[in-house]
Design an enzyme around this catalytic site. Sequence first.
Site, short mmCIF file in Angstrom:
data_model
loop_
_atom_site.label_atom_id
_atom_site.label_comp_id
_atom_site.label_asym_id
_atom_site.label_seq_id
_atom_site.Cartn_x
_atom_site.Cartn_y
_atom_site.Cartn_z
N ASP A 34 0.84 -1.22 0.00
CA ASP A 34 0.00 0.00 0.00
C ASP A 34 0.87 1.26 0.00
O ASP A 34 0.54 2.24 -0.65
CB ASP A 34 -1.04 0.00 1.14
N LEU A 119 -5.53 -7.11 13.40
CA LEU A 119 -6.82 -6.90 12.73
C LEU A 119 -7.15 -5.41 12.63
O LEU A 119 -8.29 -5.04 12.38
CB LEU A 119 -7.93 -7.65 13.48
N GLU A 154 -2.01 8.68 12.11
CA GLU A 154 -1.15 7.58 12.56
C GLU A 154 0.32 7.84 12.20
O GLU A 154 1.21 7.58 13.00
CB GLU A 154 -1.63 6.25 11.96
N ASP A 166 -5.41 0.08 5.78
CA ASP A 166 -6.29 -0.27 6.90
C ASP A 166 -7.40 0.76 7.10
O ASP A 166 -8.57 0.41 7.30
CB ASP A 166 -5.46 -0.39 8.20
C1 GLA Z 1 0.01 -2.63 8.40
C2 GLA Z 1 -0.10 -1.20 7.87
C3 GLA Z 1 -0.70 -1.17 6.46
C4 GLA Z 1 -0.01 -2.14 5.53
C5 GLA Z 1 0.16 -3.51 6.18
C6 GLA Z 1 1.01 -4.43 5.35
O1 GLA Z 1 -1.26 -3.18 8.60
O2 GLA Z 1 -0.89 -0.42 8.74
O3 GLA Z 1 -0.66 0.14 5.97
O4 GLA Z 1 1.22 -1.64 5.09
O5 GLA Z 1 0.74 -3.43 7.47
O6 GLA Z 1 0.38 -4.72 4.16
#
Ligand code: GLA
Length: 381
Positions: A34, A119, A154, A166
């Site tokens: 991402d 999660l 964040e 996320d």
């Molecule tokens: C965490 C980060 C996301 C993404 C994942 C890995 O969940 O918050 O932004 O980079 O790791 O795919």
Amino acid sequence: MASIARSFEELYGRKPEVIAEAPGRVNLIGEHIDYSEGFVLPFAIADRTYAAIAARPDGLVRIASHQRKEKIFSIDINDVKPGSKGDWEKYVLGVLWSLGISTGVEILVDGNVPGGAGLSSSAALECSVAVGLNALFSLNKSLEDLARATQKAENDYVGMPCGIMDQSVSLMGQAGSALLLDCRDLSTELIPFNVAEAGLELLIIDTQAHHALVDGGYAERRASCESVAAKLGIPSMRHLTLELLEAERAKVTETEFIRARHAVTEIARVQDAVAALRASDFVTLGKLINASHVSLRDDYTVSCPELDVAVDAAIAAGAIGARMFGGGFGGSALALIKASDLQMTREAVTAAFEKNGFKKPRFFTSLPSAGASAALTRKPA
Ligand code: GLA
């Protein structure tokens, strides 16, 4: 949620003006891409965080959680800036800051997204507060705006250099579908993912492991990708192909080469997974899920012994596909299994954990569920 309204009133002596909610997420495929402008295919889960909020005429910000109601955190809105006091409250303060809120508020949060399981309970918290504030103060922000604002909270307030997956799926997820998200421009497409109809189940295996590498390791992987992009003169891994990477191999370190290889192959796997889902070809989907795990384990090196044992045990028990998901170094794995194999797979993973002397794993199942929403409990001013 009537009970959070009641708790809010008991705590603050007045009714909340808005009640908002936002879910955690599972990522089907598209890991650690991402932040490289890649494609990801997560879905929102049923577990969610609730935020009850009311505005205050003065500048006082008060935050509490249902679990620790006796402890109300207080801060003046003028002191809400990066580096402020606060523990978990920083996720909430970061959202107030990134949305530019300038008056006081009272906030009570509650929820059932399991913490520490990978999660995205933190994105659920940020997004519940963001959609609540958006409704309460009539900010008229789009879901894309809110995704960027919560990611900023964040990144710059909490200090975790996460990507935008996320928060986006917590805001934009829909029941019955995985969300194909293009992290370059946040455009989305809903990909129907009706697990139950196909006689399948998505088993989530929380390894209960949390390795110290989590924060430093994540930032380091992200920096590797950015370094490759800079050295090759491209904006991001999205612009890379295996051919270009091979041709320019001498310009990057060996570690950067294999990390970039993960990014390129994972972006392609997401596109193949979408085609497989559209064709209801779960066997191909399962193979792509397995390949994603191998790439994360061997090239990106973000797995850990507990995740590998969970994945191997699930596959040995007949899973169609299994892989770690989320940031890695602990957290959860997912296994796409026949619904009738649920009990057997749980037992096989539990036995493998026992044999390796690991903590007992926790299991969840979840269907793709709705994203965030907010309901005003009074008319907006
Ligand atoms: C965490 C980060 C996301 C993404 C994942 C890995 O969940 O918050 O932004 O980079 O790791 O795919």
